[in-house]
Design a protein around this motif. Structure first.
Motif, short mmCIF file in Angstrom:
data_model
loop_
_atom_site.label_atom_id
_atom_site.label_comp_id
_atom_site.label_asym_id
_atom_site.label_seq_id
_atom_site.Cartn_x
_atom_site.Cartn_y
_atom_site.Cartn_z
N ARG A 103 5.01 -2.63 -6.51
CA ARG A 103 4.21 -3.67 -7.16
C ARG A 103 2.80 -3.69 -6.61
O ARG A 103 2.53 -3.27 -5.48
CB ARG A 103 4.89 -5.03 -7.03
CG ARG A 103 4.59 -5.89 -5.79
CD ARG A 103 4.81 -5.19 -4.48
NE ARG A 103 4.82 -6.04 -3.32
CZ ARG A 103 3.79 -6.22 -2.46
NH1 ARG A 103 2.65 -5.63 -2.65
NH2 ARG A 103 3.93 -7.00 -1.41
N ALA A 118 0.01 -6.53 -5.83
CA ALA A 118 0.06 -7.98 -5.66
C ALA A 118 -1.31 -8.56 -5.28
O ALA A 118 -1.48 -9.09 -4.19
CB ALA A 118 1.11 -8.34 -4.60
N PRO A 119 -2.27 -8.42 -6.17
CA PRO A 119 -3.63 -8.86 -5.81
C PRO A 119 -3.75 -10.38 -5.78
O PRO A 119 -3.06 -11.09 -6.50
CB PRO A 119 -4.48 -8.30 -6.96
CG PRO A 119 -3.55 -8.29 -8.13
CD PRO A 119 -2.20 -7.95 -7.56
N SER A 120 -4.64 -10.86 -4.91
CA SER A 120 -5.05 -12.26 -4.96
C SER A 120 -6.32 -12.26 -5.82
O SER A 120 -7.32 -11.69 -5.42
CB SER A 120 -5.39 -12.76 -3.56
OG SER A 120 -4.34 -12.45 -2.68
N GLU A 178 -1.06 -13.00 -7.12
CA GLU A 178 -0.87 -13.97 -6.03
C GLU A 178 -1.96 -15.04 -6.14
O GLU A 178 -2.96 -15.02 -5.42
CB GLU A 178 -0.85 -13.25 -4.69
CG GLU A 178 0.29 -12.23 -4.62
CD GLU A 178 0.87 -12.03 -3.24
OE1 GLU A 178 0.13 -12.06 -2.25
OE2 GLU A 178 2.11 -11.84 -3.15
N PHE A 195 1.26 -17.86 2.51
CA PHE A 195 1.30 -16.50 1.99
C PHE A 195 2.56 -15.73 2.39
O PHE A 195 3.23 -15.13 1.54
CB PHE A 195 0.03 -15.74 2.44
CG PHE A 195 0.13 -14.25 2.37
CD1 PHE A 195 0.15 -13.59 1.15
CD2 PHE A 195 0.23 -13.49 3.54
CE1 PHE A 195 0.24 -12.20 1.08
CE2 PHE A 195 0.33 -12.11 3.48
CZ PHE A 195 0.34 -11.46 2.25
N ASN A 202 5.04 -14.33 -0.44
CA ASN A 202 4.98 -12.89 -0.59
C ASN A 202 6.37 -12.26 -0.45
O ASN A 202 6.82 -11.46 -1.29
CB ASN A 202 4.00 -12.36 0.47
CG ASN A 202 3.70 -10.88 0.36
OD1 ASN A 202 4.33 -10.07 1.04
ND2 ASN A 202 2.74 -10.50 -0.48
N ARG A 249 0.47 -1.12 0.55
CA ARG A 249 -0.69 -2.01 0.56
C ARG A 249 -1.63 -1.62 1.69
O ARG A 249 -1.34 -0.72 2.48
CB ARG A 249 -0.22 -3.46 0.73
CG ARG A 249 0.56 -3.71 2.01
CD ARG A 249 1.11 -5.12 2.06
NE ARG A 249 1.95 -5.33 3.23
CZ ARG A 249 2.71 -6.40 3.41
NH1 ARG A 249 2.75 -7.37 2.50
NH2 ARG A 249 3.45 -6.52 4.50
N HIS A 264 -2.58 -5.48 6.45
CA HIS A 264 -1.35 -6.27 6.44
C HIS A 264 -0.31 -5.81 7.47
O HIS A 264 0.80 -6.34 7.50
CB HIS A 264 -0.72 -6.25 5.04
CG HIS A 264 -1.45 -7.13 4.06
ND1 HIS A 264 -1.43 -8.50 4.13
CD2 HIS A 264 -2.23 -6.83 3.00
CE1 HIS A 264 -2.17 -9.02 3.15
NE2 HIS A 264 -2.67 -8.03 2.44
N1 GLU Z 1 -2.23 -10.79 -2.11
C1 GLU Z 1 -2.17 -9.92 -0.95
C2 GLU Z 1 -3.45 -9.13 -0.88
O1 GLU Z 1 -4.10 -8.94 -1.90
C3 GLU Z 1 -0.93 -9.08 -1.14
C4 GLU Z 1 -0.67 -8.06 -0.15
C5 GLU Z 1 0.60 -7.28 -0.49
O2 GLU Z 1 0.47 -6.30 -1.23
O3 GLU Z 1 1.66 -7.66 -0.03
O4 GLU Z 1 -3.86 -8.73 0.17
#
Ligand code: GLU
Length: 438
Positions: A6, A8-10, A42, A149, A153, A167, A171
């Motif tokens: 996936r 998962a952008p903010s 997100e 978060f 998440n 990602r 992270h």
């Molecule tokens: N929303 C987070 C970001 O953009 C998600 C990170 C992830 O892929 O888990 O950094």
């Protein structure tokens, strides 16, 4: 097991190339494995997550051909599931309530870390570990009742049956906490692949200050999505040999984590431009002219008097010099307007020179006498003048070029003169003589 990845952008406004590269790697890996690629927005930060920001994500993905397989999940709609997970952790003794300030401001929910050293395997970075003393308990639900978060998440990744989390390596530290939550909720731990940063020439995170950094900017500049896609894949991965121009199907076939580099990847705008040029070469010519025309229209350089034939001739003469669609306006604007700017450096170097005005006048006369005005005839005429004056042809080529185009850089002079045509060439030489030598 079907691979499910996936993005998962903010959504916070613009889509940075570092983020979209993560999306690309997720997409490629899912396609390579015949799995599914999902999108999760997100958007729990209600202030920063605007509908426009979400649209920017969707537009960028669409432009780059990053199709997703299921309806996108909006994290803001999953709050109940996040809180239910927190309740479950409370009930199981893996979380506890705490009045943090001790000032009666209300209780937050803390996640209880296992109290042991932790390790996880990263597909790119190898085994990563951390000592128990560096893994303190942390808040999963704030005292105002909103999940943080880390909880959202992980709970969403469990719900979406994500098997591989790919990602940015910003992270990595979070991942120890995430692994602990997966374990506490009794869910299988996904595989992790943390991508190296994209950095500038100084090795610092690549940002807006270093140049174009957002997908939308590359689109506006006239880059081809396939070229940006190919370039970003290579920014941190290689096929194991020295091939660089690789079409999408080939990338899907070859991509895996074993050749993703773990060190930072340096953004190289020149290489991206080169890459774009390579894709430009194989672009169907109708597409190329359509896009170039669109740029000219936006820049106010297009008018109805430009015939299809003339436009073709210009694009032909420019050839591989057009690496970006916007180059047609930036480098070849003088083909479309008589009101072209004179580049100051070129003027200093090529026009403000002893003998330049006499040379221009002589050339003007020779060109005026030509019956047929072609690349060949202008070439001959110019060489004849050079010989007559006992000077090197270059002494004439450069001032003529600056006179008719305003710049010292450009395609071969004689074909360019043919495209401009006799009347315009003479008028432009006159205009230049008047402006700089009268
Ligand atoms: N929303 C987070 C970001 O953009 C998600 C990170 C992830 O892929 O888990 O950094």
């Amino acid at each position: 097991m079907t691979v499910r990845t996936r993005f998962a952008p903010s959504p916070t406004g613009n889509v940075h190339i570092g983020n979209i590269r993560a999306a690309i790697y997720n997409w490629l890996y899912a396609r390579h494995e015949g799995g599914q690629f999902l999108l999760r927005i997100e958007d729990t930060d209600r202030e920063r997550s605007t509908p426009e920001a979400v649209q920017a994500v969707l537009n960028s993905m669409n432009w780059l051909g990053l199709n997703f397989d299921e309806t996108p999940v909006y994290q803001s709609t999953q709050l109940a599931a996040h809180l239910a997970a927190a309740e479950k952790l409370l009930a199981g003794g893996q979380a506890y309530k705490l009045d943090k300030g001790g000032a009666g401001k209300g209780e937050c929910i803390m996640f209880k870390m296992p109290g042991t050293d932790m390790a996880f395997h990263d597909e790119i970075k190898g085994d990563l570990r951390k000592a128990a003393k560096d893994l303190p308990d942390f808040v999963i639900v704030r005292s105002n009742g909103t999940p943080v978060f880390h909880l959202g998440n992980v709970v969403d990744d469990i719900d979406m049956n994500i098997t591989h989390i790919i990602r940015g390596d910003d992270h990595v530290e979070n991942t120890f906490r995430h692994v602990a939550i997966f374990q506490a909720l009794g869910a299988p731990i996904p595989k992790y692949a943390h991508l190296p940063m994209i950095v500038n020439a100084q090795g610092k995170p690549y940002s807006k200050r270093d140049g174009d950094a957002y997908v939308g900017e590359f689109r506006e500049k006239g880059y081809l999505p396939e070229a940006l896609f190919n370039y970003l894949v290579l920014l941190g991965w290689s096929p194991g040999d020295d091939r660089e121009v690789l079409v999408r199907d080939e990338l899907i076939r070859l991509f895996d984590f074993s050749r993703v580099q773990s060190s930072p990847a340096q953004m190289d705008m020149r290489k991206l431009q080169w890459m774009n040029g390579e894709y430009m070469k194989v672009l169907p010519s109708t597409l190329r002219s359509e896009q170039c025309r669109a740029v000219l229209q936006t820049r106010g350089l297009w008018h109805d008097g430009i015939s299809a034939d003339y436009f073709d001739q210009v694009l032909n003469v420019m050839g591989e010099r057009i690496r970006l669609f916007t180059d047609v306006a930036d480098q070849a604007g003088y083909f479309f307007t008589d009101n072209y700017p004179y580049d100051e450096k070129s003027v200093q170097k090529r026009l403000k020179k002893e003998g330049a005005s006499e040379s221009l006048a002589a050339i003007r006369e020779a060109f005026a006498g030509l019956e047929v005005f072609t690349a060949e005839s202008t070439d001959k005429a110019l060489h004849a003048v050079a010989e007559q004056k006992g000077i090197h042809p270059g002494e004439l080529v450069h001032p003529v070029r600056v006179a008719v185009s305003g710049t010292a850089a450009g395609p071969s002079l004689f074909p360019m003169l043919e495209v401009l045509g006799k009347n315009r060439v003479l008028a432009r030489i006159d205009q230049t003589l008047k402006q700089f030598f009268a």
